[in-house]
Scaffold this active site. Structure first.
Site, mmCIF file in Angstrom:
data_model
loop_
_atom_site.group_PDB
_atom_site.id
_atom_site.type_symbol
_atom_site.label_atom_id
_atom_site.label_comp_id
_atom_site.label_asym_id
_atom_site.label_seq_id
_atom_site.Cartn_x
_atom_site.Cartn_y
_atom_site.Cartn_z
ATOM 1 C CB CYS A 123 -0.920 -0.011 1.225
ATOM 2 S SG CYS A 123 -2.173 1.288 1.226
ATOM 3 C CB CYS A 124 3.809 2.260 2.029
ATOM 4 S SG CYS A 124 3.160 2.527 3.699
ATOM 5 C CB CYS A 206 -2.404 6.910 6.000
ATOM 6 S SG CYS A 206 -1.619 7.299 4.422
ATOM 7 C CB CYS A 209 -1.160 3.197 8.855
ATOM 8 S SG CYS A 209 -1.799 2.132 7.553
ATOM 9 C CB CYS A 232 5.991 5.104 4.395
ATOM 10 S SG CYS A 232 7.054 6.481 3.901
#
Length: 239
Positions: A123-124, A206, A209, A232
């Site tokens: 995702c990062c 985010c 997270c 990240c």
């Protein structure tokens, strides 16, 4: 005449900067950086406490500097609100939001819901690393708000760093600043900041997270809580 310091010319002699001054070298570093790189220099800002200090310092050196924000589509509303406040306070700064190729909904359609829970590195990479890779193409250097005090992995950060991931020069003006230094400057200068800092969020990423931390915990303990992940990937060397 010495050539410009780049990833390719990294072995050449580097400038040194005095640190026993009010700004612990940060203004000297920024003055050199903007003179050295001009429009090929960008600041990647997350709009945390360090970001507010750096924006204020940068605005004194180059009021029209380019500032980029990696807009994952998953940030806290407070972060988005702060960006609008900063735009009004520093109207000459060129603040740009960078977006991933996929929206959050498109990512869910392709990879399933809540990828940040199942595969946070993936995702990062899609939502932060790849957009910054695109932004830094053709750029020789970028600025980051890393401080040595933030975490063990950042203790050896220098003012000027060879960035293997983005094949550029990463400039970190705040390496000698403490958390107390950052907040003393925010208060003295009356700088805007994210109200989440007052609610136990020293490090803000985010919304999915990031959790608040308890007093005495590591400043980054709320990032990807419950996992071994603390970065990240923007500041690691693995490509």
């Amino acid at each position: 005449m010495e050539s410009r310091l780049t990833y390719e010319t990294w072995e050449q002699k580097k400038p040194s900067f005095p640190i026993h001054n009010e700004h612990k070298g940060s203004l000297h570093v920024l003055e050199w950086a903007y003179e050295h790189y001009g429009e090929e220099l960008v600041y990647a800002c997350s709009f945390g406490a360090e970001g507010m200090v750096l924006i204020d310092l940068i605005s004194r050196v180059n009021p029209e500097a380019k500032v980029i924000f990696l807009d994952t589509g998953l940030h806290f509303q407070e972060t988005y609100d702060l960006i609008e406040v900063v735009k009004k306070r520093y109207p000459r700064l060129n603040i740009e939001k960078l977006h991933p190729e996929l929206t959050v909904a498109e990512q869910a359609d392709r990879y399933g819901d809540a990828l940040w829970e199942r595969e946070p590195d993936h995702c990062c990479r899609m939502r932060k690393i790849e957009p910054l890779e695109r932004a830094l193409r053709g750029k020789k250097a970028w600025i980051s708000g890393l401080r040595r005090e933030q975490s063990p992995s950042r203790q050896r950060t220098q003012f000027l760093n060879k960035d293997e991931r983005f094949r550029s020069v990463k400039i970190c003006p705040l390496i000698h600043w403490t958390w107390d230094d950052v907040w003393a400057t925010i208060r003295e200068r009356g700088l805007p900041y994210n109200p989440l800092h007052d609610r136990g969020y020293p490090s803000i990423g985010c919304e999915k997270c990031t959790l608040p931390v308890e007093e005495g915990e590591d400043l980054r303990a709320g990032r990807w809580a419950g996992t071994q992940k603390r970065e990240c990937g923007l500041h690691t060397t693995t490509r």
